[in-house]
Motif scaffolding. Structure first.
Motif, PDB file in Angstrom:
ATOM      1  N   HIS A   1      36.016  61.852  16.108  1.00 52.39           N
ATOM      2  CA  HIS A   1      36.116  63.243  15.674  1.00 52.39           C
ATOM      3  C   HIS A   1      37.134  63.390  14.534  1.00 52.39           C
TER       4      HIS A   1
ATOM      5  N   LEU B   1      35.830  61.737  11.248  1.00 51.06           N
ATOM      6  CA  LEU B   1      34.809  62.553  10.577  1.00 51.06           C
ATOM      7  C   LEU B   1      35.429  63.795   9.942  1.00 51.06           C
ATOM      8  N   ARG B   2      36.382  64.388  10.651  1.00 57.45           N
ATOM      9  CA  ARG B   2      37.067  65.571  10.102  1.00 57.45           C
ATOM     10  C   ARG B   2      37.798  65.216   8.797  1.00 57.45           C
TER      11      ARG B   2
ATOM     12  N   TRP C   1      27.270  61.274  14.095  1.00 58.22           N
ATOM     13  CA  TRP C   1      27.963  61.934  12.980  1.00 58.22           C
ATOM     14  C   TRP C   1      27.897  63.451  13.131  1.00 58.22           C
TER      15      TRP C   1
ATOM     16  N   GLN D   1      31.341  66.069  15.328  1.00 56.26           N
ATOM     17  CA  GLN D   1      31.991  67.149  14.589  1.00 56.26           C
ATOM     18  C   GLN D   1      32.638  68.110  15.591  1.00 56.26           C
TER      19      GLN D   1
END
Length: 192
Positions: free
Chosen positions: A38, A41-42, A73, A77
């Motif tokens: 997480h 991806l952030r 992916w 999120q």
């Protein structure tokens, strides 16, 4: 709809005291990896390496996180525990819909399809392994890999390519034993 409802029941998403599956590998492996995924991806990057495990850990080489699996992916999120639950429910639903369609095509029986959905989503073979999110992700693609190969007298070129792409997606999402057994099932189906 039936598959999604059964997936919610099977995944036991939450209860009065929080997530039901907060046991086994979830607190020590899955949650930290989901949090890393997480956060990565952030920050606009894939989680390829974790400096906080041992002397460093190559996440791209370990199937638990599924760093190259496209559905992750999107799911990751979300906050880590929510992402794990969403992934579990989504993949159980995908498995149920796939087996419902497959059994419907093979038998022409709606009731048979519904029974198959119930078995695939609620059966002990997967319900006992829900703590391993990557295994659930790989499990979801089995009927979809087999479906384009079920044509008689044999699969079409398009069917072979579709099955290969789905098998590759399954390989990105889960442990090798799951996708190798799917490949064996596909070979046996084509040989029959």
């Amino acid at each position: 709809i039936v598959s999604a409802l059964l997936a919610l029941v099977a995944a036991r998403v939450s209860g009065p005291s929080g997530p039901w599956l907060w046991n086994w590998d979830l607190p020590k492996i899955d949650f930290p990896l989901a949090a890393l995924f997480h956060d990565s991806l952030r920050d606009g990057r894939l989680p390829l390496w974790n400096d906080e495990l041992g002397l460093g850990f190559p996440l791209y080489a370990e199937g638990q996180i599924g760093a190259f699996y496209p559905p992750n992916w999107v799911a990751y999120q979300l906050p880590p525990l929510v992402a794990l639950d969403v992934s579990r429910v989504l993949h159980l639903t995908i498995a149920g819909v796939g087996i419902g369609i497959l059994v419907g095509r093979l038998t022409g029986s709606r009731s048979g399809s519904l029974v198959a959905v119930g078995i695939v989503v609620l059966g002990g073979g997967i319900a006992a392994k829900l703590q391993w999110t990557n295994l659930v992700a790989a499990y979801a693609w089995l009927p979809w890999v087999l479906m384009p190969l079920m044509r008689r007298p044999g699969p079409t070129v398009t069917g072979l390519v579709t099955a290969g792409i789905l098998w590759g997606l399954q390989a990105l999402g889960g442990p090798p034993n799951t996708w190798l057994l799917t490949g064996l099932a596909a070979v046996l189906d084509m040989a029959a």
